[in-house]
Scaffold this motif. Structure first.
Motif: not given
Length: 203
Positions: A89-106
């Protein structure tokens, strides 16, 4: 059961939309940790849940987006399927969403597509889709055979093991199109992100 799930979605979406306007104070750490809703159980499913709150602060690098999101995953007892619900929410122009591999900050590789398709591969929507508030995607994906590569000192492992270990995250990407400077609504590498975790893992 279907009507219960629909009702929960409506309540959850309304709660997030109400809490994500730029006129309201930023959520507290408790509000960020607490899931907006619990996915109802059904036959063949356990209470093996993961959830995350998505913000620009969690992205790599962090950004000042006013957008927020919430993702909840429920893993089946046999580990062969995962039901999910994703709100942004409160977002514009979404093109994609995923689950990525990686620890916090990476920033890590994509392993599961959540939007606009669900599965191990997909194609992003065109830029400039406009405003979005509420449920972005829900459905089921199948993690069998999906592996996270070694990253930031962590060995390769199945994606569900990575999620259990806190080594996977959900993010939402935006794109306003060519010629638009980077910023909220135009962050193709990712606008909001949240590390997946089991409820209660944090004080």
């Amino acid at each position: 059961m279907h009507m219960q799930k629909q009702a929960l979605l409506v309540v959850a979406a309304a709660a997030l939309i109400a809490g994500c306007t730029s006129e309201k104070a930023a959520p507290t750490s408790y509000e960020i940790r607490a899931p907006l809703y619990q996915m109802p159980a059904h036959a063949g499913q356990s209470d093996f849940n993961f959830n995350t709150h998505l913000t620009g602060d969690e992205e790599t690098p962090p950004n000042a987006s006013p957008a927020q999101g919430q993702a909840v995953l429920r893993v089946s007892d046999d580990g062969l399927s995962v039901d999910f619900q994703l709100i942004a929410s409160n977002i514009d122009n979404i093109t994609q969403s995923h689950i990525h591999c990686g620890p916090p900050g990476v920033a890590g590789p994509i392993r599961i597509w959540l939007f606009p398709t669900i599965g191990t591969s997909g194609v992003a929507l065109p830029p400039g889709g406009g405003r979005h508030d509420g449920v972005l995607a829900s459905g089921t994906f199948h993690p069998a055979g999906v592996t996270c590569p070694a990253v930031a000192g962590h060995p390769s492992m199945p994606v569900l093991d990575a999620i259990r270990a806190g080594l996977a995250y959900v993010n939402v990407h935006t794109n306003a199109g060519a010629g638009v400077p980077p910023g909220p609504g135009n962050l193709p590498a990712g606008e909001i992100r949240g590390q997946l975790d089991r409820p209660g893992n944090h004080p």
